[in-house]
Design an enzyme around this catalytic site. Sequence first.
Site, PDB file in Angstrom:
ATOM      1  N   ASP A 238      -2.168  17.108   2.804  1.00  0.00           N
ATOM      2  CA  ASP A 238      -2.947  16.275   1.884  1.00  0.00           C
ATOM      3  C   ASP A 238      -3.905  17.200   1.148  1.00  0.00           C
ATOM      4  O   ASP A 238      -4.473  18.108   1.769  1.00  0.00           O
ATOM      5  CB  ASP A 238      -3.722  15.217   2.710  1.00  0.00           C
ATOM      6  CG  ASP A 238      -4.157  14.038   1.861  1.00  0.00           C
ATOM      7  OD1 ASP A 238      -4.888  14.255   0.880  1.00  0.00           O
ATOM      8  OD2 ASP A 238      -3.774  12.893   2.180  1.00  0.00           O
TER       9      ASP A 238
ATOM     10  N   ASN B  35      -8.217  12.371  -3.084  1.00  0.00           N
ATOM     11  CA  ASN B  35      -8.611  10.955  -3.119  1.00  0.00           C
ATOM     12  C   ASN B  35      -8.523  10.386  -1.705  1.00  0.00           C
ATOM     13  O   ASN B  35      -8.070   9.271  -1.496  1.00  0.00           O
ATOM     14  CB  ASN B  35      -7.689  10.197  -4.086  1.00  0.00           C
ATOM     15  CG  ASN B  35      -8.145   8.769  -4.325  1.00  0.00           C
ATOM     16  OD1 ASN B  35      -9.293   8.412  -4.059  1.00  0.00           O
ATOM     17  ND2 ASN B  35      -7.243   7.927  -4.800  1.00  0.00           N
TER      18      ASN B  35
ATOM     19  N   PHE C 140       3.943  10.134   0.722  1.00  0.00           N
ATOM     20  CA  PHE C 140       2.964   9.283   0.044  1.00  0.00           C
ATOM     21  C   PHE C 140       2.249  10.013  -1.094  1.00  0.00           C
ATOM     22  O   PHE C 140       1.711   9.363  -1.986  1.00  0.00           O
ATOM     23  CB  PHE C 140       1.852   8.853   1.019  1.00  0.00           C
ATOM     24  CG  PHE C 140       2.279   7.955   2.133  1.00  0.00           C
ATOM     25  CD1 PHE C 140       2.539   6.616   1.909  1.00  0.00           C
ATOM     26  CD2 PHE C 140       2.416   8.450   3.427  1.00  0.00           C
ATOM     27  CE1 PHE C 140       2.915   5.781   2.951  1.00  0.00           C
ATOM     28  CE2 PHE C 140       2.795   7.628   4.464  1.00  0.00           C
ATOM     29  CZ  PHE C 140       3.038   6.291   4.230  1.00  0.00           C
TER      30      PHE C 140
ATOM     31  N   TYR D  60       2.859   5.929 -14.808  1.00  0.00           N
ATOM     32  CA  TYR D  60       2.828   5.849 -13.345  1.00  0.00           C
ATOM     33  C   TYR D  60       4.157   5.275 -12.825  1.00  0.00           C
ATOM     34  O   TYR D  60       4.813   5.859 -11.954  1.00  0.00           O
ATOM     35  CB  TYR D  60       1.639   4.981 -12.895  1.00  0.00           C
ATOM     36  CG  TYR D  60       1.710   4.581 -11.451  1.00  0.00           C
ATOM     37  CD1 TYR D  60       1.685   5.539 -10.441  1.00  0.00           C
ATOM     38  CD2 TYR D  60       1.843   3.237 -11.082  1.00  0.00           C
ATOM     39  CE1 TYR D  60       1.779   5.172  -9.104  1.00  0.00           C
ATOM     40  CE2 TYR D  60       1.929   2.864  -9.754  1.00  0.00           C
ATOM     41  CZ  TYR D  60       1.900   3.832  -8.773  1.00  0.00           C
ATOM     42  OH  TYR D  60       2.007   3.461  -7.456  1.00  0.00           O
TER      43      TYR D  60
ATOM     44  N   ASN E  78     -10.334   0.012  -9.055  1.00  0.00           N
ATOM     45  CA  ASN E  78      -9.540  -0.666 -10.087  1.00  0.00           C
ATOM     46  C   ASN E  78      -8.911  -1.932  -9.525  1.00  0.00           C
ATOM     47  O   ASN E  78      -8.593  -2.849 -10.261  1.00  0.00           O
ATOM     48  CB  ASN E  78      -8.364   0.221 -10.536  1.00  0.00           C
ATOM     49  CG  ASN E  78      -8.836   1.424 -11.300  1.00  0.00           C
ATOM     50  OD1 ASN E  78      -9.682   1.290 -12.168  1.00  0.00           O
ATOM     51  ND2 ASN E  78      -8.293   2.590 -10.982  1.00  0.00           N
ATOM     52  N   ASN E  79      -8.694  -1.925  -8.226  1.00  0.00           N
ATOM     53  CA  ASN E  79      -7.886  -2.986  -7.626  1.00  0.00           C
ATOM     54  C   ASN E  79      -8.750  -4.128  -7.082  1.00  0.00           C
ATOM     55  O   ASN E  79      -9.903  -3.926  -6.694  1.00  0.00           O
ATOM     56  CB  ASN E  79      -7.003  -2.410  -6.513  1.00  0.00           C
ATOM     57  CG  ASN E  79      -6.033  -1.385  -7.073  1.00  0.00           C
ATOM     58  OD1 ASN E  79      -6.061  -0.233  -6.672  1.00  0.00           O
ATOM     59  ND2 ASN E  79      -5.206  -1.790  -8.014  1.00  0.00           N
TER      60      ASN E  79
HETATM   61  C1  UD1 Z   1      -2.272  -2.167  -9.725  1.00  0.00           C
HETATM   62  C2  UD1 Z   1      -1.454  -1.393 -10.696  1.00  0.00           C
HETATM   63  C3  UD1 Z   1      -0.121  -1.089 -10.020  1.00  0.00           C
HETATM   64  C4  UD1 Z   1      -0.374  -0.239  -8.790  1.00  0.00           C
HETATM   65  C5  UD1 Z   1      -1.342  -0.929  -7.871  1.00  0.00           C
HETATM   66  C6  UD1 Z   1      -1.776   0.056  -6.816  1.00  0.00           C
HETATM   67  C7  UD1 Z   1      -2.225  -2.043 -12.922  1.00  0.00           C
HETATM   68  C8  UD1 Z   1      -1.869  -2.756 -14.171  1.00  0.00           C
HETATM   69  N1  UD1 Z   1      -1.314  -2.159 -11.930  1.00  0.00           N
HETATM   70  O1  UD1 Z   1      -1.542  -3.325  -9.396  1.00  0.00           O
HETATM   71  O2  UD1 Z   1       0.714  -0.421 -10.891  1.00  0.00           O
HETATM   72  O3  UD1 Z   1       0.848  -0.020  -8.109  1.00  0.00           O
HETATM   73  O4  UD1 Z   1      -2.499  -1.370  -8.569  1.00  0.00           O
HETATM   74  O5  UD1 Z   1      -2.448  -0.586  -5.810  1.00  0.00           O
HETATM   75  O6  UD1 Z   1      -3.261  -1.418 -12.801  1.00  0.00           O
HETATM   76  N2  UD1 Z   1      -7.990  -8.283 -10.911  1.00  0.00           N
HETATM   77  C9  UD1 Z   1      -9.144  -8.936 -11.347  1.00  0.00           C
HETATM   78  N3  UD1 Z   1     -10.326  -8.267 -11.300  1.00  0.00           N
HETATM   79  C10 UD1 Z   1     -10.436  -6.977 -10.850  1.00  0.00           C
HETATM   80  C11 UD1 Z   1      -9.254  -6.315 -10.406  1.00  0.00           C
HETATM   81  C12 UD1 Z   1      -8.058  -7.005 -10.473  1.00  0.00           C
HETATM   82  O7  UD1 Z   1      -9.084 -10.087 -11.762  1.00  0.00           O
HETATM   83  O8  UD1 Z   1     -11.556  -6.412 -10.840  1.00  0.00           O
HETATM   84  C13 UD1 Z   1      -6.710  -9.022 -10.942  1.00  0.00           C
HETATM   85  C14 UD1 Z   1      -5.645  -8.396 -11.822  1.00  0.00           C
HETATM   86  O9  UD1 Z   1      -5.726  -8.857 -13.117  1.00  0.00           O
HETATM   87  C15 UD1 Z   1      -4.355  -8.840 -11.079  1.00  0.00           C
HETATM   88  C16 UD1 Z   1      -4.777  -8.928  -9.612  1.00  0.00           C
HETATM   89  O10 UD1 Z   1      -6.202  -9.018  -9.615  1.00  0.00           O
HETATM   90  O11 UD1 Z   1      -3.979 -10.135 -11.501  1.00  0.00           O
HETATM   91  C17 UD1 Z   1      -4.377  -7.711  -8.814  1.00  0.00           C
HETATM   92  O12 UD1 Z   1      -4.847  -6.536  -9.466  1.00  0.00           O
HETATM   93  P1  UD1 Z   1      -4.808  -5.109  -8.745  1.00  0.00           P
HETATM   94  O13 UD1 Z   1      -5.365  -5.236  -7.381  1.00  0.00           O
HETATM   95  O14 UD1 Z   1      -5.422  -4.120  -9.670  1.00  0.00           O
HETATM   96  O15 UD1 Z   1      -3.268  -4.831  -8.543  1.00  0.00           O
HETATM   97  P2  UD1 Z   1      -2.091  -4.755  -9.626  1.00  0.00           P
HETATM   98  O16 UD1 Z   1      -2.582  -4.915 -11.007  1.00  0.00           O
HETATM   99  O17 UD1 Z   1      -1.026  -5.695  -9.172  1.00  0.00           O
END
Ligand code: UD1
Length: 351
Positions: A32, A36, A91, A159, A207-208
Amino acid sequence: MANILVTGGAGFIGSHTCLVLLSHGHNLVVIDDLSNSSSVALERVAKLAGVGFGKERLQLIRCDIRDQAKLEAVFTSKANCSSQLEAVIHFAGLKAVSESVAKPLHYWDVNVSGSTALLAAMEAHECRTIVFSSTSTVYGEPEFFPLTESTPTNPIHPYAQTKLAVEQILGSLAIAGPWRSACLRYFNPVGAHPSGSIGEDPLGVPNNLFPYITQIAAGRHEKLRVFGDDYLTDDGTGIRDYLHVMDLAEAHAAALDHMLQSRAPLNLTLNLGTGKGLSVMNVVHGFEAATGVTIPYEMVGRRAGDVPKLEACPKKAEKILGWKAKRSLADMCRDGWAWQSANPNGYRGSK
Ligand code: UD1
């Protein structure tokens, strides 16, 4: 019991998978670059598994996946001490969609050139068994559900393109020689080990959705911005197939066992999800119900690049591996909160 190389094993999914592999009796060498991830995750994995960190059962070597000479040296040194590496779980890679759009060359370099460097070292040492970390985002914006592995792929950002490219390379290798490979297309892994001592620790602002929610609960952010409430879904918010990271980790162990037991070459592609999509608001309310913590939110516009819905058909994994996600949304929330509440700042500053 086998000697396994785990690339990216200090990360979120990697560390949970290492714990499961250790409980199955495997010996692990993790490589690794810690760009991150944190070595503390693996120290904690060793403690949970009751093995020594840095000893025979679990070693960590700091290495960039593109460093072919160092990869070679890892394979050679294991062969020289009669603990030849028999399989790889791969991974290591970059996973931020928006960053991949901004820096495509970097993504192709790390994710694809890094994988070819790894595969070349494996080939040179006749280690031809690999489980590869792929993603459901290779399906793009699908129209028909549920998604099976034969649903056409349509990667819409670098990606996803790089992940699909590695799947294709593994397909080529399976034609050329006796390779056994499994490409695991993850849907949305969340949660943590129930001990709360390992979990997801993204760099910067997450981001997620899920780590953002747990960090709000821990007081690190004020409120959730829900990206879009005008999708054609029951409550208007986006639907994803969330699965518990321990279910996902167990799927890796099952895929590895399946391949190690197979005498024939294999090139499998498997969806890993629960098969049950949940909206953003389902997750918010599920988290509140499971933890008793209120999550403030506001509705904002759609996030560029988001699709309305992703939902797996996970039947092929069940048929081939005997694996099925068994943990509920309540389990994901309870365990994710156990991790974040015990480690509000993740691994940083902790020992
Ligand atoms: C995202 C990536 C995906 C990646 C994965 C890794 C994008 C477009 N897609 O997936 O390619 O494999 O992460 O884990 O970035 N949401 C909110 N508010 C937030 C964050 C998310 O409403 O602050 C919503 C999004 O619009 C979505 C859902 O939650 O509908 C899930 O989002 P997220 O957890 O970022 O996952 P993916 O977009 O599915």
